[in-house]
Design a protein around this motif. Structure first.
Motif, PDB file in Angstrom:
ATOM      1  N   UNK A 278       1.406  -0.580   0.844  1.00 55.46           N
ATOM      2  CA  UNK A 278       2.427   0.796   0.340  1.00 55.46           C
ATOM      3  C   UNK A 278       2.400   0.941  -0.877  1.00 55.46           C
ATOM      4  N   UNK A 279       1.935   0.038  -1.881  1.00 53.44           N
ATOM      5  CA  UNK A 279       2.130   0.151  -3.301  1.00 53.44           C
ATOM      6  C   UNK A 279       0.657   1.138  -3.511  1.00 53.44           C
ATOM      7  N   UNK A 280      -0.237   0.584  -2.980  1.00 54.78           N
ATOM      8  CA  UNK A 280      -1.749   1.260  -3.093  1.00 54.78           C
ATOM      9  C   UNK A 280      -1.686   2.565  -2.705  1.00 54.78           C
ATOM     10  N   UNK A 281      -0.870   2.773  -1.221  1.00 53.41           N
ATOM     11  CA  UNK A 281      -0.834   4.170  -0.810  1.00 53.41           C
ATOM     12  C   UNK A 281      -0.207   5.312  -1.608  1.00 53.41           C
ATOM     13  N   UNK A 282       0.841   4.749  -2.655  1.00 60.74           N
ATOM     14  CA  UNK A 282       1.419   5.631  -3.607  1.00 60.74           C
ATOM     15  C   UNK A 282       0.463   6.234  -4.540  1.00 60.74           C
ATOM     16  N   UNK A 283      -0.351   5.259  -5.046  1.00 63.15           N
ATOM     17  CA  UNK A 283      -1.195   5.728  -6.189  1.00 63.15           C
ATOM     18  C   UNK A 283      -2.562   6.263  -5.439  1.00 63.15           C
ATOM     19  N   UNK A 284      -3.162   5.912  -4.500  1.00 68.86           N
ATOM     20  CA  UNK A 284      -4.384   6.335  -3.979  1.00 68.86           C
ATOM     21  C   UNK A 284      -4.326   7.194  -2.810  1.00 68.86           C
ATOM     22  N   UNK A 285      -5.565   7.907  -2.528  1.00 72.32           N
ATOM     23  CA  UNK A 285      -5.626   8.492  -1.085  1.00 72.32           C
ATOM     24  C   UNK A 285      -5.686   7.452  -0.020  1.00 72.32           C
ATOM     25  N   UNK A 286      -5.433   8.020   1.237  1.00 74.38           N
ATOM     26  CA  UNK A 286      -5.572   7.180   2.351  1.00 74.38           C
ATOM     27  C   UNK A 286      -7.188   6.730   2.563  1.00 74.38           C
ATOM     28  N   UNK A 287      -8.004   7.394   2.386  1.00 73.74           N
ATOM     29  CA  UNK A 287      -9.635   6.943   2.659  1.00 73.74           C
ATOM     30  C   UNK A 287      -9.806   6.092   1.575  1.00 73.74           C
ATOM     31  N   UNK A 288      -9.176   6.283   0.287  1.00 73.44           N
ATOM     32  CA  UNK A 288      -9.507   5.279  -0.865  1.00 73.44           C
ATOM     33  C   UNK A 288      -8.831   3.888  -0.622  1.00 73.44           C
ATOM     34  N   UNK A 289      -7.908   3.908  -0.029  1.00 72.81           N
ATOM     35  CA  UNK A 289      -7.193   2.478   0.174  1.00 72.81           C
ATOM     36  C   UNK A 289      -7.960   1.841   1.295  1.00 72.81           C
TER      37      UNK A 289
END
Length: 425
Positions: A278-289
């Motif tokens: 969830x923290x990564x999803x706050x900062x990056x796009x779905x595809x990037x994560x």
């Protein structure tokens, strides 16, 4: 994240029940195997058949299960599945006490539990969008996946400790109790789900409804890419996982304790990955994560063949490589998995969730038997380590369908699916 949904008592009931169910499954899986080997003296073929009885159900009824889950209430489906699993598992200690326990009973229990688990899992993955708002789906899945990894980490260890005190069939009582507790938690969970309204033409036509779910996965551009990536990824991951025990125990020469320690590190990495998603999803796009998760997993998969290279020079170094590698692999795998599950749930209409999830699981689980056979064939033909390198290369290739998925989402997905939800812990 809104405190009214994921932090609510209602979600916590579901979450707690699912956590108990996961622990029960981990304990029961080990207890079933130990019962077969130690008490019933099962040979290798019988143990293999017992394992197959638990997993082949996804191939046999996975697609029809998606139709049935879409036709009936998902919470009711999970309730009945939990109750049936409880009763099936309970038969093992009861028959052991009467002296009537046989391998045939274990086969039957494995099949029954496997069948209802198909229904439970499809309904479970389709239920989160019913229970929480769209913006909370990612964090809800992260919390559920984190406790699933904790159960993977602690379930077998707890089962092992219990079996030092009581016999394996008695340990199955803990499994049965966990399923019963899950059933009770589900009875107290409230939702606003309505029975799916299938069209009159489609109602009662199983093949038509299955085809509708498969067609959605095939034609929805984002989910199609996810299915391709996961199918290939699971194939090569299964190849590697099949050969890792042989690598650890035979090629390098570690004992079973080291193998268990490696698996424990993997489960710990899974907890970290689920919490980071969830923290990564706050900062990056779905595809990037998702791409970062897959690449991280592929990078750390290299640890298996590298450990074999290091072992002749230092077994300590080889062991450290394996431990770090398994931890990093599962961090990446869970980053990808939590994100893709949430994305699928957001993109799919609620009346198709069961069939969509069943179609995806059919692809994922369908690749496992073939991958295991290929791993065994290549491992005996060209060697364990070269086969592991093939698995590593295949794992890297799985990221290709994901690299441009953000662009595909912008062009094809609904605006609600493409946005980045606010996730507050």
């Amino acid at each position: 994240m809104s405190a009214s949904s994921v932090a609510s008592t209602n979600f916590r009931r579901f979450w707690f029940g699912q956590t108990l169910s996961q622990f029960g499954t981990r304990i029961g899986t080990l207890g079933l195997s130990v019962t077969a080997v130690q008490l019933l003296h099962a040979n290798t073929k019988e143990v293999g058949a017992l394992s197959a009885a638990s997993t082949v159900c996804y191939l046999l009824i996975g697609l029809p299960a998606g139709v049935w889950v879409d036709r009936i209430l998902k919470r009711k489906t999970m309730m009945w599945a939990a109750l049936i699993r409880c009763l099936a598992v309970l038969s093992i200690p009861l028959l052991w006490l009467t002296g009537d326990l046989r391998m045939e009973v274990l086969y039957a229990v494995a099949v029954v539990v496997g069948v209802v688990t198909v229904f439970f899992d499809v309904a479970y993955q389709s239920y989160v969008p019913v229970l929480v708002p769209e913006d909370d789906i990612a964090t809800a899945n992260a919390r559920l996946e984190a406790t699933a990894q904790v159960s993977t980490l602690g379930g077998p260890a707890l089962a092992g400790l219990l079996m030092r005190v009581v016999s394996a069939p008695v340990v199955m009582l803990v499994d049965a109790f966990a399923y019963l507790a899950s059933f009770l938690c589900l009875t107290m969970t409230k939702d606003g789900e309505q029975r799916s309204a299938l069209s009159p033409r489609g109602k009662g036509r199983l093949l038509t409804d299955i085809a509708e779910g498969v067609r959605f996965v095939r034609t929805q551009p984002v989910i199609r890419r996810l299915a391709m990536s996961m199918g290939v990824s699971n194939f090569f991951a299964t190849m590697v996982a099949t050969l890792v025990p042989i690598l650890v125990l035979r090629t390098i020469g570690f004992d079973s304790f080291m193998l268990g320690l490696i698996m424990t590190c993997g489960a710990a990495g899974g907890v970290v990955g689920a919490l980071l998603a969830p923290k990564a999803r706050q900062r990056l796009s779905v595809g990037t994560v998702m791409a970062c998760g897959l690449l991280t997993a592929a990078f750390f998969t290299v640890s298996s063949p590298l450990a074999a290279v290091a072992a002749p020079h230092s077994t300590i170094l080889a062991g450290a490589i394996l431990l770090v590698g398994e931890f990093g692999l599962t961090v990446g795998a869970l980053l990808f998995n939590v994100t893709q599950v949430s994305l699928r749930q957001t993109l799919c209409p609620k009346n198709l969730l069961g069939r969509m999830n069943a179609s995806i699981r059919f692809v994922i689980w369908g690749s496992m038997p073939l991958a295991a056979l290929v791993a065994g064939w290549l491992g005996s033909g060209i060697g364990v380590v070269p086969t592991l390198w093939i698995g590593v290369a295949g794992g890297v290739a799985t990221v290709l369908p994901i690299l441009t998925i953000d662009r595909v989402m912008s062009a094809n997905a609904p605006e609600s699916a493409a946005k980045q939800p606010e996730v507050v812990q």
